[in-house]
Motif scaffolding. Sequence first.
Motif, PDB file in Angstrom:
ATOM      1  N   LEU A 138       0.698   6.297  -7.995  1.00 34.89           N
ATOM      2  CA  LEU A 138      -0.198   5.826  -9.057  1.00 34.89           C
ATOM      3  C   LEU A 138      -1.531   5.352  -8.484  1.00 34.89           C
ATOM      4  O   LEU A 138      -2.599   5.654  -9.030  1.00 34.89           O
ATOM      5  CB  LEU A 138       0.463   4.686  -9.834  1.00 34.89           C
ATOM      6  N   ILE A 139      -1.473   4.597  -7.389  1.00 35.61           N
ATOM      7  CA  ILE A 139      -2.696   4.076  -6.777  1.00 35.61           C
ATOM      8  C   ILE A 139      -3.597   5.203  -6.294  1.00 35.61           C
ATOM      9  O   ILE A 139      -4.818   5.161  -6.465  1.00 35.61           O
ATOM     10  CB  ILE A 139      -2.342   3.121  -5.616  1.00 35.61           C
TER      11      ILE A 139
ATOM     12  N   LEU B 220       7.837  -4.886 -11.943  1.00 35.99           N
ATOM     13  CA  LEU B 220       7.570  -3.497 -11.553  1.00 35.99           C
ATOM     14  C   LEU B 220       7.169  -2.654 -12.756  1.00 35.99           C
ATOM     15  O   LEU B 220       6.299  -1.782 -12.658  1.00 35.99           O
ATOM     16  CB  LEU B 220       8.808  -2.903 -10.877  1.00 35.99           C
ATOM     17  N   ARG B 221       7.766  -2.940 -13.895  1.00 37.63           N
ATOM     18  CA  ARG B 221       7.418  -2.212 -15.115  1.00 37.63           C
ATOM     19  C   ARG B 221       5.959  -2.470 -15.498  1.00 37.63           C
ATOM     20  O   ARG B 221       5.232  -1.548 -15.884  1.00 37.63           O
ATOM     21  CB  ARG B 221       8.371  -2.616 -16.245  1.00 37.63           C
ATOM     22  N   ASP B 222       5.520  -3.722 -15.369  1.00 33.30           N
ATOM     23  CA  ASP B 222       4.120  -4.059 -15.652  1.00 33.30           C
ATOM     24  C   ASP B 222       3.168  -3.341 -14.692  1.00 33.30           C
ATOM     25  O   ASP B 222       2.040  -3.002 -15.061  1.00 33.30           O
ATOM     26  CB  ASP B 222       3.904  -5.573 -15.531  1.00 33.30           C
ATOM     27  N   ALA B 223       3.644  -3.113 -13.456  1.00 32.86           N
ATOM     28  CA  ALA B 223       2.816  -2.429 -12.455  1.00 32.86           C
ATOM     29  C   ALA B 223       2.785  -0.928 -12.671  1.00 32.86           C
ATOM     30  O   ALA B 223       1.938  -0.228 -12.092  1.00 32.86           O
ATOM     31  CB  ALA B 223       3.329  -2.739 -11.048  1.00 32.86           C
TER      32      ALA B 223
ATOM     33  N   TYR C 112      -1.273  -3.354  -9.670  1.00 30.89           N
ATOM     34  CA  TYR C 112      -0.520  -3.654  -8.452  1.00 30.89           C
ATOM     35  C   TYR C 112      -0.848  -5.054  -7.940  1.00 30.89           C
ATOM     36  O   TYR C 112       0.054  -5.815  -7.550  1.00 30.89           O
ATOM     37  CB  TYR C 112      -0.821  -2.609  -7.376  1.00 30.89           C
ATOM     38  N   ILE C 113      -2.117  -5.426  -7.949  1.00 27.15           N
ATOM     39  CA  ILE C 113      -2.505  -6.763  -7.496  1.00 27.15           C
ATOM     40  C   ILE C 113      -1.916  -7.837  -8.413  1.00 27.15           C
ATOM     41  O   ILE C 113      -1.475  -8.896  -7.954  1.00 27.15           O
ATOM     42  CB  ILE C 113      -4.039  -6.875  -7.395  1.00 27.15           C
ATOM     43  N   GLU C 114      -1.873  -7.553  -9.710  1.00 18.68           N
ATOM     44  CA  GLU C 114      -1.237  -8.501 -10.636  1.00 18.68           C
ATOM     45  C   GLU C 114       0.248  -8.634 -10.331  1.00 18.68           C
ATOM     46  O   GLU C 114       0.823  -9.724 -10.456  1.00 18.68           O
ATOM     47  CB  GLU C 114      -1.446  -8.042 -12.085  1.00 18.68           C
ATOM     48  N   PHE C 115       0.865  -7.542  -9.939  1.00 19.95           N
ATOM     49  CA  PHE C 115       2.262  -7.583  -9.502  1.00 19.95           C
ATOM     50  C   PHE C 115       2.417  -8.516  -8.301  1.00 19.95           C
ATOM     51  O   PHE C 115       3.331  -9.360  -8.253  1.00 19.95           O
ATOM     52  CB  PHE C 115       2.744  -6.175  -9.154  1.00 19.95           C
ATOM     53  N   LEU C 116       1.521  -8.401  -7.311  1.00 19.58           N
ATOM     54  CA  LEU C 116       1.578  -9.252  -6.127  1.00 19.58           C
ATOM     55  C   LEU C 116       1.382 -10.717  -6.494  1.00 19.58           C
ATOM     56  O   LEU C 116       1.993 -11.606  -5.893  1.00 19.58           O
ATOM     57  CB  LEU C 116       0.506  -8.829  -5.118  1.00 19.58           C
ATOM     58  N   LYS C 117       0.551 -10.975  -7.484  1.00 20.32           N
ATOM     59  CA  LYS C 117       0.254 -12.351  -7.890  1.00 20.32           C
ATOM     60  C   LYS C 117       1.385 -12.990  -8.699  1.00 20.32           C
ATOM     61  O   LYS C 117       1.439 -14.215  -8.822  1.00 20.32           O
ATOM     62  CB  LYS C 117      -1.027 -12.377  -8.731  1.00 20.32           C
TER      63      LYS C 117
END
Length: 254
Positions: free
Chosen positions: A190-191, A218-221, A202-207
């Motif tokens: 995806l990236i 992971l679904r949100d990412a 992805y960054i929001e996932f890390l946060k």
Amino acid sequence: MDVYENDGKKGGAYSWGSYDSKPYILMNYKEDLNSMFTLVHELGHSVHSYYSRSSQPYIDAHYKIFVAEVASTLNELLLMEYMLKNAKGKKEKLYILNYHLEQFRTTVYRQTMFAEFEKTIHEKSEAGQALTGEDFSKIYYDLNKKYYGEDIEIDSQIAIEWARVPHFYSNFYVYKYATGFSAAAALSFLIMNDGESAQRRYIEFLKSGGSKYPLDQLRDAGVDMEDKYSVLKALELFEKAVEKLSLEDDFTKR
């Protein structure tokens, strides 16, 4: 970052730290490809920890084990893609492709075999069956034959390898390498293809740290790990890498 070998220094590599500290990395760096991938792997953990701790309150700052290997393996996949695009000559490209395939084999297929071994022995124990070292060895040997097939010679001594795998002494961790790598493969796709929107997710996932259930994170990412397509996407990357290797390597065409 504690980089170099030293007298009495512990081996291996890991990322550590506390809620109110910077992430710390311990490793023993050498000027080789494996050390570079190890560094990138541990930096994935450190960046994940940094974003989690700086974005979440203490109670939600620690991300769950299910997603613990996503950032680290995604870093490796992005580095691999970069190196393949910038490889100088056929030999270098073949070396990188072979390294990539071996990493994939050990992180997905082998860890899945490990997980099946764990599942099998726990089921037998819960059913009241006694398990000896010989039982463990037979189960492990048969799984090697199942996973590697008839075209690979399975050495009899591989039967006792189970005894030296430290993860088997902690319940059910190894499958998370395979699921984490599969999620990372889908996210890296995806990236590389969706650009900034995928990077932001992805960054929001890390946060998000431990503030949500891992599957929801992971679904949100952009990756639904309850959909088998997410795992098939990872296997598709493996298949394409094998195809690239066969196209590059004249020996495979003979």
